[in-house]
Scaffold this motif. Sequence first.
Motif, short mmCIF file in Angstrom:
data_model
loop_
_atom_site.label_atom_id
_atom_site.label_comp_id
_atom_site.label_asym_id
_atom_site.label_seq_id
_atom_site.Cartn_x
_atom_site.Cartn_y
_atom_site.Cartn_z
N TRP A 135 37.46 36.63 41.21
CA TRP A 135 37.59 37.93 40.55
C TRP A 135 37.72 39.06 41.56
O TRP A 135 38.58 39.93 41.42
CB TRP A 135 36.36 38.18 39.66
CG TRP A 135 36.22 37.20 38.53
CD1 TRP A 135 37.22 36.57 37.84
CD2 TRP A 135 35.00 36.74 37.96
NE1 TRP A 135 36.70 35.75 36.88
CE2 TRP A 135 35.34 35.83 36.91
CE3 TRP A 135 33.64 37.00 38.20
CZ2 TRP A 135 34.37 35.18 36.14
CZ3 TRP A 135 32.68 36.36 37.43
CH2 TRP A 135 33.05 35.46 36.41
N SER B 106 37.65 53.24 32.21
CA SER B 106 38.06 52.21 33.15
C SER B 106 39.44 51.70 32.74
O SER B 106 39.99 52.10 31.70
CB SER B 106 37.04 51.06 33.15
OG SER B 106 36.97 50.47 31.86
N HIS B 107 40.00 50.81 33.55
CA HIS B 107 41.33 50.29 33.26
C HIS B 107 41.34 48.79 33.02
O HIS B 107 42.11 48.30 32.20
CB HIS B 107 42.29 50.63 34.40
CG HIS B 107 42.43 52.10 34.64
ND1 HIS B 107 43.12 52.94 33.79
CD2 HIS B 107 41.93 52.90 35.62
CE1 HIS B 107 43.06 54.19 34.24
NE2 HIS B 107 42.33 54.19 35.34
N TYR B 108 40.47 48.08 33.73
CA TYR B 108 40.47 46.63 33.64
C TYR B 108 39.04 46.11 33.56
O TYR B 108 38.08 46.77 33.97
CB TYR B 108 41.16 46.00 34.86
CG TYR B 108 42.62 46.35 34.97
CD1 TYR B 108 43.59 45.66 34.24
CD2 TYR B 108 43.03 47.38 35.81
CE1 TYR B 108 44.93 46.00 34.34
CE2 TYR B 108 44.38 47.73 35.91
CZ TYR B 108 45.31 47.03 35.17
OH TYR B 108 46.64 47.37 35.26
N LEU B 109 38.94 44.89 33.04
CA LEU B 109 37.67 44.18 32.94
C LEU B 109 37.83 42.81 33.58
O LEU B 109 38.86 42.15 33.41
CB LEU B 109 37.27 44.02 31.48
CG LEU B 109 35.96 43.27 31.21
CD1 LEU B 109 34.76 44.14 31.57
CD2 LEU B 109 35.87 42.84 29.74
N THR B 110 36.81 42.39 34.31
CA THR B 110 36.78 41.02 34.82
C THR B 110 35.37 40.48 34.65
O THR B 110 34.47 41.18 34.21
CB THR B 110 37.26 40.97 36.29
OG1 THR B 110 37.51 39.61 36.65
CG2 THR B 110 36.25 41.58 37.23
N ALA C 151 41.67 41.34 33.51
CA ALA C 151 42.61 41.49 34.62
C ALA C 151 43.24 40.19 35.08
O ALA C 151 44.31 40.19 35.68
CB ALA C 151 41.88 42.15 35.81
N PHE D 185 34.62 49.11 42.64
CA PHE D 185 34.54 48.58 41.29
C PHE D 185 33.13 48.79 40.75
O PHE D 185 32.19 49.04 41.50
CB PHE D 185 34.91 47.08 41.24
CG PHE D 185 33.86 46.16 41.82
CD1 PHE D 185 32.99 45.47 40.99
CD2 PHE D 185 33.75 45.98 43.20
CE1 PHE D 185 32.02 44.62 41.51
CE2 PHE D 185 32.78 45.13 43.73
CZ PHE D 185 31.92 44.45 42.88
N LEU E 108 33.42 44.82 36.49
CA LEU E 108 33.06 43.40 36.50
C LEU E 108 31.77 43.27 35.68
O LEU E 108 30.73 43.77 36.10
CB LEU E 108 32.87 42.89 37.92
CG LEU E 108 32.94 41.37 38.14
CD1 LEU E 108 33.04 41.05 39.64
CD2 LEU E 108 31.75 40.61 37.55
N THR F 275 38.48 48.67 37.92
CA THR F 275 37.94 47.49 37.25
C THR F 275 36.43 47.57 37.07
O THR F 275 35.71 48.03 37.95
CB THR F 275 38.30 46.22 38.04
OG1 THR F 275 39.72 46.05 38.05
CG2 THR F 275 37.67 44.98 37.43
N MET G 280 41.13 41.70 42.21
CA MET G 280 40.73 42.79 41.32
C MET G 280 41.60 44.04 41.53
O MET G 280 41.68 44.56 42.63
CB MET G 280 39.27 43.11 41.59
CG MET G 280 38.63 44.08 40.65
SD MET G 280 36.85 44.10 40.97
CE MET G 280 36.82 44.47 42.74
#
Length: 283
Positions: free
Chosen positions: A217, A194-198, A163, A12, A227, A225, A221
Amino acid sequence: MTAPFKSSLTPFVMCADDYGLTPEISAGILELARQECITATSVMSLSPHWADWALPLRELQPLVDVGLHLDWTSSFAVEKGFGTSLPVLMALSTLRLLRLSTIERAVEQQLDLFETHFKAPPDHVDGHQHIHQFPVIRDVLMRVLSRRYDTQDRPWIRIARVAERPASMKAQVINAMGANALEALAVKYGFAHSHYLTGVYNFHGHAELYLQHLHHWLARMPQGTVLMCHPAQGPCGHAPFPQARLWEQEVLRGQPFQALLHSTQTTLVRGSELFRRPDNLNQ
């Protein structure tokens, strides 16, 4: 073309936002980059501090991706004549009342300021308060980036699709303001992303609670992702949520964070390494 990323650990990107906002924030991000506790940072190029803090960041290029934190809501943006508050911007963009020429000038100006002092194109692009994926702004942004950068120089795009499940109200609003639409545009124009955010929370609590958030997180995850974090090395009273920045800095530079990476079987990588690979492009 590089080979696909192979690891038994979940990779990540750890991205520190708001570089350049204040000297204390910039110093904290530099410290974390030197200690290899982050792998990306996003720059507020409208800030008058950016010119002074670009050089030490250039020296850390082998360790971190350096991107543009597209801004429309800070005092810097307001002083430039186009900025406004977040609620007003959300309304104007949703109602499609923003002028395309104004957006284009704002995007070009921030990219120019970034490159003037950093002496290189941004490795990625995201947005202060996620404004880069708002309606209208996202369309103009992707057209400008596509026109401005050749294929080999194109930044990867941070998609603010939170996410966590179940998603908080804050996360739902972030997602609703254009995560899917921005990802579709990135695919259309051929940009890695990217695909996801946390890393989304209310900035309330203390260091121990932030460490608990990190565990939550990291343990849940998905692949692809980012972060996001908001550290600072010292008091920066005029920046948003100054106290939270101090405990984030404390936690991220400490041994418990390293132990957490081990226990959750996760590993820090640069987005330019993770998202430019053929198994991650345009998925």
